[in-house]
Design a protein around this motif. Structure first.
Motif, PDB file in Angstrom:
ATOM      1  N   PRO A 144       0.678  -1.180   0.015  1.00  0.00           N
ATOM      2  CA  PRO A 144       0.019  -0.028   0.074  1.00  0.00           C
ATOM      3  C   PRO A 144       0.755   1.304   0.077  1.00  0.00           C
ATOM      4  O   PRO A 144       0.428   2.256  -0.529  1.00  0.00           O
ATOM      5  CB  PRO A 144      -0.819  -0.179   1.402  1.00  0.00           C
ATOM      6  N   ALA A 145       1.801   1.350   0.600  1.00  0.00           N
ATOM      7  CA  ALA A 145       2.986   2.467   0.693  1.00  0.00           C
ATOM      8  C   ALA A 145       3.316   2.772  -0.778  1.00  0.00           C
ATOM      9  O   ALA A 145       3.615   3.871  -1.101  1.00  0.00           O
ATOM     10  CB  ALA A 145       3.940   2.222   1.618  1.00  0.00           C
ATOM     11  N   THR A 146       3.732   1.733  -1.446  1.00  0.00           N
ATOM     12  CA  THR A 146       4.231   2.118  -2.703  1.00  0.00           C
ATOM     13  C   THR A 146       2.942   2.470  -3.579  1.00  0.00           C
ATOM     14  O   THR A 146       2.994   3.272  -4.713  1.00  0.00           O
ATOM     15  CB  THR A 146       4.755   0.645  -3.471  1.00  0.00           C
ATOM     16  N   VAL A 147       1.594   1.880  -3.494  1.00  0.00           N
ATOM     17  CA  VAL A 147       0.581   2.446  -4.148  1.00  0.00           C
ATOM     18  C   VAL A 147       0.433   4.041  -4.020  1.00  0.00           C
ATOM     19  O   VAL A 147       0.000   4.624  -4.939  1.00  0.00           O
ATOM     20  CB  VAL A 147      -0.719   1.535  -3.916  1.00  0.00           C
ATOM     21  N   ALA A 148       0.424   4.051  -2.434  1.00  0.00           N
ATOM     22  CA  ALA A 148       0.186   5.704  -2.406  1.00  0.00           C
ATOM     23  C   ALA A 148       1.230   6.580  -2.818  1.00  0.00           C
ATOM     24  O   ALA A 148       0.927   7.773  -3.480  1.00  0.00           O
ATOM     25  CB  ALA A 148       0.369   5.638  -0.645  1.00  0.00           C
TER      26      ALA A 148
END
Length: 290
Positions: A144-148
Motif C-alpha cells: 500500500p505504501a508504494t501504491v500511495a
C-alpha cells in the motif's frame, strides 16, 4: 474514472487464431447486458501467449466494437518496462480509454523498482493507468505504501487489487483516498472490498453473467446492501467454480458449454480435468446457464 463491473474478457481462438467475429459478438453481448467496461488482453484474455501483433489487434478490435459506449481498459503490462511502454503507447494510439498494467512478473522487482517501472510508463504514455497487483501470479506484492506513492502521479487513476487481502485493500483506500479508484481483483471479494471503499471489480464471472455482476456492484453503490449481499451469495458458487483450475481454463470451458465460443486454449494451458469439468457442469446447471 473507471467504476462498476468491468469484464476481463476472454480472447476466443479458433484453429489457433484469434476468432475476431466471436470476440466482437462477446463485446456486443457484454454491452447489451450492462457491463460497465471491457478489459481485453488481461490474464483472462491469455495475453501471455498472444503475439504482439495479436495483442495489438485485439485491443484495436475491442475499441472499434465498443465504439465509446463503455470504456476500454487495455491490458498492456509486461515484466519489461520498455515493452510495457510500447504496448501502452499502442493502446493510446488505438483509442483505448485506459491501460491495465500488471506488476512485472518473474524478475521480482523491489518496491522501489515497482515505483520506477510505473513512473516510467506514466511518463512515456499519456493514458490513464490502472495498476494491477496479483502476487499469486507475479511473485511480488505491491505494498500500500508504494501504491500511495504512485497515486501522486496524475495519470495513475486506479488499482486492480488481487492480493486476496481485504486489509490491504482497506490500507490502500485509507492512504490514497480519492486520488485512486480501488477495483477488486477477486470476484468473491467484490462486496467486501466495496465495503472498505472499492468502486467495483475487474471480473471473470461477468463473462458468463454480465448483468448479475453489474447489478451486484450497482446495488452496493446505491446503498442497497441486502440486495448486493443476495447477489453475492447467488454468484458465490460460480466465483469458486471459475477457479477450479487456472483462469481462464474454467471460464472458457463454461463459455464453450454455453455455445458462445470454441473453448480453445493455448499451451501451456490445457483443457480441464474431467473431474473438475463435471463439477463445473453441475454449477452451470444450477445457475441456469446450460
Amino acid at each position: 474514472m473507471f467504476t462498476g463491473s468491468l469484464v476481463a474478457i476472454v480472447t476466443p481462438f479458433r484453429k489457433g487464431k484469434v476468432d475476431e467475429r466471436t470476440l466482437a459478438e462477446l463485446i456486443e453481448w457484454q454491452i447489451a447486458k450492462g457491463t460497465n467496461g471491457i478489459v481485453p488482453c488481461g490474464t483472462t484474455g491469455e495475453s501471455a501467449t498472444l503475439s504482439h501483433e495479436e495483442h495489438n489487434r485485439v485491443i484495436e478490435l475491442t475499441v472499434e466494437v465498443a465504439n465509446r459506449r463503455v470504456p476500454v481498459i487495455a491490458g498492456t503490462g509486461s515484466n519489461s518496462t520498455d515493452e510495457a511502454i510500447a504496448l501502452t503507447k499502442h493502446a493510446k494510439q488505438a483509442g483505448a480509454d485506459g491501460a491495465l498494467l500488471i506488476t512485472p512478473y518473474y524478475n521480482k522487482p523491489t518496491q522501489e523498482g515497482l515505483y520506477r517501472h510505473y513512473k516510467a510508463v506514466a511518463e512515456a504514455a499519456d493514458l490513464p493507468l490502472v495498476l494491477y497487483n496479483i502476487p499469486g501470479r507475479t511473485g511480488v506484492n505491491m505494498l500500500p505504501a508504494t501504491v500511495a506513492r504512485l497515486s501522486a502521479i496524475k495519470t495513475i487513476v486506479g488499482i486492480k487489487e488481487g492480493s486476496g487481502s481485504v486489509q490491504q485493500a482497506s490500507d490502500i483506500v485509507q492512504l490514497c483516498g480519492d486520488r485512486l479508484t480501488l477495483l477488486a481483483g477477486d470476484d468473491s471479494l467484490t462486496l467486501p472490498m466495496m465495503a472498505v471503499g472499492g468502486k467495483g471489480v475487474i471480473t471473470v464471472t461477468a463473462n458468463l453473467l454480465p448483468a448479475e455482476m453489474a447489478a451486484l456492484v450497482k446495488a452496493f453503490a446505491q446503498g442497497k446492501v441486502e440486495e448486493a449481499r443476495r447477489l453475492h451469495f447467488q454468484l458465490s458458487p460460480l466465483f469458486a467454480a471459475l477457479f477450479y483450475e487456472t483462469n481462464p481454463i474454467p471460464v472458457k470451458e463454461a463459455l464453450g458449454m454455453m455455445g458462445k465460443i470454441d473453448p480453445e486454449l493455448r499451451l501451456p494451458l490445457c483443457p480441464m480435468a474431467q473431474e473438475n469439468r463435471d463439477k463445473l457442469v453441475r454449477v452451470l446447471k444450477d445457475a441456469g446457464l446450460i
